[in-house]
Design an enzyme around this catalytic site. Structure first.
Site, PDB file in Angstrom:
ATOM      1  N   THR A  16     118.360  41.583  70.658  1.00 54.45           N
ATOM      2  CA  THR A  16     117.414  42.678  70.866  1.00 54.45           C
ATOM      3  C   THR A  16     116.123  42.497  70.086  1.00 54.45           C
ATOM      4  O   THR A  16     116.033  41.687  69.159  1.00 54.45           O
ATOM      5  CB  THR A  16     118.052  44.025  70.447  1.00 54.45           C
ATOM      6  OG1 THR A  16     118.280  44.020  69.042  1.00 54.45           O
ATOM      7  CG2 THR A  16     119.349  44.273  71.186  1.00 54.45           C
ATOM      8  N   ASP A  17     115.150  43.304  70.463  1.00 56.16           N
ATOM      9  CA  ASP A  17     113.902  43.359  69.708  1.00 56.16           C
ATOM     10  C   ASP A  17     114.038  44.445  68.631  1.00 56.16           C
ATOM     11  O   ASP A  17     115.120  45.015  68.451  1.00 56.16           O
ATOM     12  CB  ASP A  17     112.708  43.616  70.634  1.00 56.16           C
ATOM     13  CG  ASP A  17     112.802  44.931  71.401  1.00 56.16           C
ATOM     14  OD1 ASP A  17     113.599  45.808  71.016  1.00 56.16           O
ATOM     15  OD2 ASP A  17     112.072  45.065  72.396  1.00 56.16           O
ATOM     16  N   ALA A  18     112.972  44.755  67.953  1.00 55.36           N
ATOM     17  CA  ALA A  18     113.016  45.729  66.855  1.00 55.36           C
ATOM     18  C   ALA A  18     113.425  47.121  67.320  1.00 55.36           C
ATOM     19  O   ALA A  18     113.930  47.918  66.529  1.00 55.36           O
ATOM     20  CB  ALA A  18     111.657  45.788  66.150  1.00 55.36           C
ATOM     21  N   VAL A  21     116.303  46.977  72.073  1.00 54.07           N
ATOM     22  CA  VAL A  21     116.342  46.681  73.506  1.00 54.07           C
ATOM     23  C   VAL A  21     116.441  45.160  73.684  1.00 54.07           C
ATOM     24  O   VAL A  21     115.793  44.399  72.964  1.00 54.07           O
ATOM     25  CB  VAL A  21     115.059  47.220  74.203  1.00 54.07           C
ATOM     26  CG1 VAL A  21     114.983  46.756  75.641  1.00 54.07           C
ATOM     27  CG2 VAL A  21     115.017  48.738  74.107  1.00 54.07           C
TER      28      VAL A  21
END
Length: 135
Positions: A16-18, A21
């Site tokens: 995921t990103d920060a 997601v």
């Protein structure tokens, strides 16, 4: 065509990103893993195909629609279904699902190439026969 294969995937933090997601390129990784397991389910190990038959499958084209985000800790199902098959290529349709929600769908065209020169070659007869929808 028939025989849809399903492979479970769990989303880890590293996917995921920060914001928690799934990063868009990781959908492609999930689909790649499912295609590897799909071939394995038919008895084809990719390293054996390379070493003994002298062929590898490479992605020639991907068309993907991102429909909804996958998130950290989701349990996903990635499907693979044969769409078309030629003598030296095949295309599969894939879906990435969370329950009944389709998060992404793709059509992936794979080329069978010589493992040394990466030039298109006819798929081994065992693969053609095994994957053929008429068998």
């Amino acid at each position: 065509m028939s025989r849809v294969f399903h492979w479970p995937v769990r989303v880890y933090w590293e996917d995921t990103d920060a914001g928690g997601v799934v990063y868009y390129a990781n959908y492609l990784k999930f689909m790649e893993r499912a295609r590897s397991e799909w071939l394995r389910a038919f008895g084809f190990e990719q390293d054996v195909l390379r070493d003994e038959a002298g062929v590898v499958f490479v992605v020639r084209r991907v068309a993907i629609d991102y429909l909804s985000p996958a998130r950290f800790n989701d349990r996903l199902d990635v499907s693979v279904g044969l769409h078309e098959m030629g003598r030296a290529s095949l295309s599969v349709r894939q879906k990435l699902m969370r329950g009944s929600d389709c998060l992404a769908r793709a059509e992936v065209k794979l080329a069978c190439v010589d493992a040394v020169h990466f030039k298109p070659v006819k798929m081994p007869a065992t693969i053609l026969h095994t994957l053929s929808p008429t068998t």
